[in-house]
Structure formats: C-alpha cells, structure tokens
Design a protein around this motif. Sequence first.
Motif, PDB file in Angstrom:
ATOM      1  N   GLY A  76      65.522  27.377  93.928  1.00 60.86           N
ATOM      2  CA  GLY A  76      66.181  27.923  92.691  1.00 60.86           C
ATOM      3  C   GLY A  76      67.501  27.787  92.524  1.00 60.86           C
ATOM      4  O   GLY A  76      68.073  28.370  91.769  1.00 60.86           O
ATOM      5  N   VAL A  77      67.831  26.437  93.266  1.00 64.30           N
ATOM      6  CA  VAL A  77      69.222  26.240  92.936  1.00 64.30           C
ATOM      7  C   VAL A  77      69.377  24.714  92.759  1.00 64.30           C
ATOM      8  O   VAL A  77      68.300  24.004  93.057  1.00 64.30           O
ATOM      9  CB  VAL A  77      70.248  26.565  94.203  1.00 64.30           C
ATOM     10  N   THR A  78      70.500  24.148  92.319  1.00 66.26           N
ATOM     11  CA  THR A  78      70.949  22.551  92.217  1.00 66.26           C
ATOM     12  C   THR A  78      72.003  22.481  93.491  1.00 66.26           C
ATOM     13  O   THR A  78      73.085  23.017  93.212  1.00 66.26           O
ATOM     14  CB  THR A  78      71.255  22.145  90.811  1.00 66.26           C
ATOM     15  N   VAL A  98      77.043  24.276  94.665  1.00 61.62           N
ATOM     16  CA  VAL A  98      75.375  24.916  94.584  1.00 61.62           C
ATOM     17  C   VAL A  98      75.723  25.616  93.296  1.00 61.62           C
ATOM     18  O   VAL A  98      76.495  26.339  93.187  1.00 61.62           O
ATOM     19  CB  VAL A  98      75.102  25.594  95.758  1.00 61.62           C
ATOM     20  N   THR A  99      74.584  25.520  92.407  1.00 55.22           N
ATOM     21  CA  THR A  99      74.518  26.337  91.260  1.00 55.22           C
ATOM     22  C   THR A  99      73.087  26.929  91.201  1.00 55.22           C
ATOM     23  O   THR A  99      72.220  26.573  91.459  1.00 55.22           O
ATOM     24  CB  THR A  99      74.503  25.112  89.775  1.00 55.22           C
ATOM     25  N   ASN A 100      73.130  28.219  90.775  1.00 54.25           N
ATOM     26  CA  ASN A 100      71.872  28.927  90.819  1.00 54.25           C
ATOM     27  C   ASN A 100      71.413  28.744  89.360  1.00 54.25           C
ATOM     28  O   ASN A 100      71.622  28.960  88.416  1.00 54.25           O
ATOM     29  CB  ASN A 100      72.427  30.582  90.709  1.00 54.25           C
ATOM     30  N   SER A 101      70.085  28.150  89.464  1.00 53.58           N
ATOM     31  CA  SER A 101      69.475  27.679  88.208  1.00 53.58           C
ATOM     32  C   SER A 101      68.157  28.436  88.087  1.00 53.58           C
ATOM     33  O   SER A 101      67.285  28.301  87.121  1.00 53.58           O
ATOM     34  CB  SER A 101      68.853  26.227  88.463  1.00 53.58           C
ATOM     35  N   SER A 102      68.190  29.583  89.043  1.00 53.19           N
ATOM     36  CA  SER A 102      67.016  30.676  88.643  1.00 53.19           C
ATOM     37  C   SER A 102      67.473  31.549  87.473  1.00 53.19           C
ATOM     38  O   SER A 102      68.610  31.724  87.186  1.00 53.19           O
ATOM     39  CB  SER A 102      66.614  31.027  89.954  1.00 53.19           C
ATOM     40  N   ASP A 103      66.534  32.678  87.405  1.00 51.25           N
ATOM     41  CA  ASP A 103      66.841  33.491  86.445  1.00 51.25           C
ATOM     42  C   ASP A 103      67.320  34.882  87.048  1.00 51.25           C
ATOM     43  O   ASP A 103      67.976  35.762  86.598  1.00 51.25           O
ATOM     44  CB  ASP A 103      65.567  34.135  85.678  1.00 51.25           C
TER      45      ASP A 103
END
Length: 198
Positions: A76-78, A98-103
């Motif tokens: 769920g992250v990049t 780290v980037t949260n790419s989830s909803d």
Amino acid sequence: MNTRRTMIAARGAMTAVAITTGLVLTVAGCGGGGDGDEKKPDTNSKSTSSAKEDGKDDEPQKPEAEQVLAEAKGDGVTLVITSAKRDGGGFLTVSGKVTNSSDGLWTGGQWRGDEKELQKNGGSVAGASLVDGQGKKRYLVLRDTSGRCLCTKFEGGLDSGQTADWFAQFPAPPEGTDKVTFQVGSMPPAPIEISEGE
C-alpha cells in the motif's frame, strides 16, 4: 586721455567677460548631464538589471534533486531509496521517502519484523534487511541495548497520500562490497549501490 583709458579698460573688461563666459560654457558642455550622456547605457545598471532578470540576486539557488537509487511499490506504499552511505564507524545508513498510496491509513506494522523483540518498535523499518548476494550474507537493522531499532518509527502512521522521510542503520558490509539488495515486509527487493560517507 582719461576717456581713452576708460574705453581701453572697458574693452579689456568686456574681453575678460567674454573669455570667462566661453570657458564656463565649455566646462558645462564637457560635464555630465548633457543629451549625449543620456543616450549612453550605464553599464553598472545594465549588469544589475540583467542579474535580477537572471534571478541571481533575488532567489537563492535551488538544491539539486535527490538521486533515486531504487523505488519499490507494495504494502500500500511507494518506497524510494535516495541514499545508502557507509559511515566511518562501520555502519551503513539507508534512507529515503515512503508515500502512502493506499486509500486508508498506513501504519507500517508489516515492516517491523517477526522477531518478538521487534514488536516493541511498533510501525517502523525494524524488519528491514540488506542482502549481500556476492558475500552471501544478510544484515539486519541495528538495535540499541533496549532492543529499539536504529531506524524510523512511523508514529501514528501515514494518511492516504502522505509522505515521510525514513532511515535504517545496518552493519556495513566489508570494503569492496558496493551493491546490496534492500528488503522490507512484502515489498519487492530493491537493489542499491553503496556510496562512501564524507
């Protein structure tokens, strides 16, 4: 006789006035402020204005963009790795973003590792490792005497779209080993190149 002397004196005075007037006009013509001077560009003001146009005076130089050594997506992250530096004390510090790419909220719980001792670290990079394929060794994140990792802890987690800096410190592989693979959680392995610290 007196009249003649008066006329000669008057002519002399007129000549002196004419010469003085001519000199004054000549000096004024040579000085600044004439039409010819207004047409000449002022080199100082031109260089100042061109420097401002170039943005050299007004804006500080922008820092160079961080180099990306590796990027992985999963959990769920990049995950982006921007640095892997060998320190003088025998350590290797890996860092990035780290980037949260989830909803939803991402806590990093799946990155803390499976060892019981690591559970006290909560959401963190404690479960990360470096694999030296050539030397066939795995290096785990260092811990202090209380069992806390020398790494980033994600206090409160990351909201959707939020980015955070992270780091993890490892024992340094031997000199001559300059390529390792970073692994954490179920993220795909990320090959990185080690650089020497300053």
